[in-house]
Design a protein around this motif. Structure first.
Motif, PDB file in Angstrom:
ATOM      1  N   TYR A 255      -6.508  -9.716   0.335  1.00 29.41           N
ATOM      2  CA  TYR A 255      -5.666  -9.368  -0.813  1.00 29.41           C
ATOM      3  C   TYR A 255      -5.766  -7.877  -1.115  1.00 29.41           C
TER       4      TYR A 255
ATOM      5  N   GLU B 262      -3.833  -5.827   1.596  1.00 30.26           N
ATOM      6  CA  GLU B 262      -2.443  -6.149   1.898  1.00 30.26           C
ATOM      7  C   GLU B 262      -1.477  -5.136   1.278  1.00 30.26           C
TER       8      GLU B 262
ATOM      9  N   LYS C  81       1.272 -10.052  -0.426  1.00 31.64           N
ATOM     10  CA  LYS C  81       0.229  -9.844  -1.433  1.00 31.64           C
ATOM     11  C   LYS C  81       0.408 -10.813  -2.589  1.00 31.64           C
TER      12      LYS C  81
ATOM     13  N   GLY D 114       1.666 -12.066   8.624  1.00 32.66           N
ATOM     14  CA  GLY D 114       1.355 -12.002   7.205  1.00 32.66           C
ATOM     15  C   GLY D 114       1.187 -13.365   6.553  1.00 32.66           C
TER      16      GLY D 114
ATOM     17  N   GLY E 186       3.303  -9.094   6.965  1.00 27.88           N
ATOM     18  CA  GLY E 186       2.210  -8.412   6.292  1.00 27.88           C
ATOM     19  C   GLY E 186       1.071  -8.119   7.246  1.00 27.88           C
TER      20      GLY E 186
ATOM     21  N   THR F  79      -2.214  -9.443   7.206  1.00 31.36           N
ATOM     22  CA  THR F  79      -3.224 -10.456   7.526  1.00 31.36           C
ATOM     23  C   THR F  79      -2.614 -11.844   7.604  1.00 31.36           C
TER      24      THR F  79
END
Length: 498
Positions: free
Chosen positions: A38, A41, A47, A245, A251, A253
Motif C-alpha cells: 500500500y 503503490e 492503491k 496490480g 499497478g 504489486t
C-alpha cells in the motif's frame, strides 16, 4: 518419546478452533506485506483497492467475522510423528470433517458452505463444508504437526500444471502463465510453485508452499543462497513488472511473495505446478504433543494499519436513478459510491433466468434500468442485515450476459475481476456498464448494506436473488458503455511505466 497421548478431542477441537481463527485473522506477516504494498503503490485505482483490503482485514479481525464471503474449502496438512502416541480410533478424515462441521456451523460466526458433492451430476451442497482436503505425511518424532488453511475458489480455479523439457525455463513459463491468469485469483497474493517429483507431488508441494512465511523482503536484503531462492527473487521482480496490480487494475504489486518447493524427478521430466493464493490468504500452524488442544492467541492488532472505518472517497451515484447519460459519464478506473437498491444473483440464479427467457416466461424480478451484484453472502448474525458479502468471479456469468441484457434492460453489473470479450461486447452493445467491488473486502462491503430481503429462487440458499439496499458501497468502473476495460488497458500501461 512423550508419554502423553494425543486424543481425538485434541485434534478435533484444535482444527475447529483454527478454522474459526483463520476466518477472521490474516497471518500478521501477510498483513505487513500488504501494508508495504500500500505504501509503495502509485496507481490510484490499485492503491484504493489495497486500502479497502487493509480496512477490511482490520474490521474482520476486530469484529470476528469472515475476511471473505468465500470462507473456503478446508485444507489440512498433517505431519504425524511415527513415535506419537495416538489415542485415535477414527481416521484423520473423519475427525477433521467433524471439526469442519463444528467450525462452519458456529452460531457466533457461521461460515459459508461451499463444497458440493456429485461434481459431475447435481452438484448438491453438502451443507457442512465437508469433506476437507487432507495431506498426511508420516515423519520422525512423537508429535503431530498441523497446518490448517481455508482456500477460496477464485484462486483455486487458476491453478496450472505443466511438464517442461528439462532444458526449458521455469521462470519464463511462470511469467507467461501468470500474465494470462486474469484477476480472478484476487491479487495481491502469493504464487506457490512445486517443481519436480511427479504430477501429484508437484501439485501437493505448490499447495503446501502457500503456507510458508512471507519473507521476500528479508530474502532480497540478504541475497539468495540456493537455486530456489534465486528463482523466487527473479519471479518476484518479473511478475510485478507485468503491471497487473491489485485486482488486475494496473499497478506496482500483484505478487507479495513467490514460494518454491522442489523434489527429485525423472531425468526426462520437469513437472511444474503453479497455485496462486488470493488476498484472503488464511492459514495457521500448530503442534499437538498430548498436552491438550492447541491454543490460538489473538495477534497484535497494532500490526493492522488503521485506515479508517469504511470512509471512502468517490463519485456518489443513485442506483434508483440510472440513465444512459449518467452511465456514459463513467470512466474506467473511476471510484463510484453506490446508494439505493440493487439485486443479487450468481451462477444458479442466472441459469434459471435464462431458462425462463428461453421459455418465454417473465423474469422473477424487474431488471430494467437496474443493477445486479454477483454475490453469495455469509449468513448474518446478531443485528447484521447481511453477512460478509464480497463479489464472486464475474467471468462465470459471461455466457448469460448478452441474453439477459437483451431481454431485461439490465444496465449495471457488479462483480470481481475481468470480463471476457463476449461479455464486453454485449455490455457495449447494450450501453451497460460493469463495475468491480474489491475481492477480499467482504466485511467492508457488507457494512454498506442497509437492508436485504429474498425476492426469488429462495431454494438456492446463498445463490438466491435478494433485493438489497446499499449506502456508499465502494466500486470501481471496470468496463464503460463503449466497451473500454480497465483490465485490458491498466496492466500494459503500468508495465510500460515500470
Amino acid at each position: 518419546m512423550s508419554g502423553a497421548r494425543i486424543t481425538e478431542a485434541h485434534l478435533i477441537d484444535s482444527v475447529a478452533d483454527a478454522l474459526q481463527y483463520v476466518s477472521y485473522y490474516h497471518p500478521p506477516d501477510f498483513v505487513q506485506a500488504m501494508a508495504r504494498a500500500y505504501e509503495r503503490e502509485e496507481s490510484p485505482s490499485a492503491k484504493n483497492a489495497i486500502r479497502q483490503i487493509l480496512m477490511n482485514a482490520r474490521m474482520a479481525a476486530i469484529g470476528h467475522r469472515p475476511i471473505c464471503q468465500d470462507t473456503g474449502v478446508v485444507n489440512v496438512f498433517l505431519k504425524v510423528g511415527v513415535q506419537a502416541r495416538l489415542d485415535w480410533t477414527r481416521s484423520p478424515q473423519e475427525m477433521i470433517d467433524e471439526a469442519t462441521r463444528r467450525a462452519y456451523s458456529l452460531d457466533a460466526n457461521p461460515l459459508r458452505n461451499s463444497v458440493v458433492e456429485d461434481p459431475l451430476g447435481k452438484r448438491r451442497n453438502t451443507r457442512d463444508n465437508t469433506p476437507a482436503m487432507i495431506q498426511t505425511e508420516m515423519v520422525a518424532g512423537d508429535t503431530v504437526d498441523i497446518v490448517v488453511s481455508a482456500k477460496g475458489g477464485g484462486s483455486e480455479n487458476k491453478a496450472k500444471f505443466t511438464v517442461l523439457n528439462p532444458s526449458d525455463s521455469v521462470a519464463d513459463w511462470v511469467v507467461e502463465t501468470v500474465s494470462k491468469l486474469g484477476a480472478g485469483w484476487c491479487p495481491p497474493g502469493m504464487i506457490g510453485l512445486g517443481i519436480g517429483g511427479s504430477v501429484d507431488r508437484a501439485m501437493a508441494m505448490a499447495k503446501a508452499s502457500l503456507n510458508d512465511p512471507v519473507d521476500i523482503t528479508e530474502l532480497r536484503e540478504r541475497g539468495p543462497a540456493s537455486p530456489e531462492e534465486e528463482l523466487r527473487l527473479e519471479l518476484y521482480g518479473r511478475l510485478n513488472d507485468l503491471g497487473i496490480g491489485a485486482q488486475g487494475l494496473g499497478g506496482l504489486t500483484a505478487v507479495l511473495d513467490v514460494k518454491v518447493r522442489t523434489f527429485p524427478t525423472h531425468a526426462a521430466s520437469l513437472p511444474v505446478a503453479l497455485i496462486p493464493n488470493c488476498v484472503a490468504t488464511r492459514h495457521v500452524h500448530f503442534t499437538l504433543d498430548g498436552s491438550g488442544p492447541a491454543a490460538f492467541a489473538p495477534p497484535d492488532l497494532s500490526l493492522w494499519p488503521d485506515l479508517g472505518e469504511g470512509t471512502m472517497e468517490g463519485r456518489r451515484v443513485d442506483l434508483d436513478a440510472l440513465d444512459d447519460e449518467l452511465l456514459q459519464s463513467f470512466e474506467p478506473g473511476e471510484t463510484i459510491l453506490l446508494s439505493g437498491r440493487m439485486f443479487t444473483g450468481r451462477d444458479a440464479a442466472h441459469r434459471r433466468m435464462i431458462e425462463a427467457i428461453d421459455k418465454g416466461e417473465p423474469l422473477p424480478v424487474a431488471l430494467k434500468g437496474r443493477a445486479i451484484y454477483y454475490v453469495g453472502p455469509v449468513d448474518p448474525v446478531g443485528g447484521e442485515v447481511i453477512g460478509p458479502a464480497g463479489p464472486t468471479t464475474s467471468e462465470r456469468m459471461d455466457k448469460f450476459t448478452r441474453p439477459l441484457l437483451a431481454a431485461s434492460g439490465l444496465k449495471m453489473m457488479i462483480g470481481k475481476a475481468e470480463r471476457g470479450p463476449e461479455a464486453v461486447e454485449a455490455i457495449r452493445d447494450h450501453g451497460a456498464v460493469y463495475l468491480i467491488a474489491v475481492g477480499g473486502a467482504a466485511y467492508l462491503v457488507s457494512k454498506a448494506v442497509r437492508a436485504a430481503r429474498p425476492v426469488a429462487y429462495e431454494d438456492l440458499g446463498m445463490e438466491a436473488i435478494y433485493e438489497i439496499e446499499v449506502e456508499d458501497m465502494p466500486v470501481t468502473v471496470a468496463v464503460d458503455t463503449s466497451g473500454q476495460s480497465i483490465h485490458v488497458t491498466g496492466p500494459p500501461q503500468w508495465a510500460r511505466k515500470i
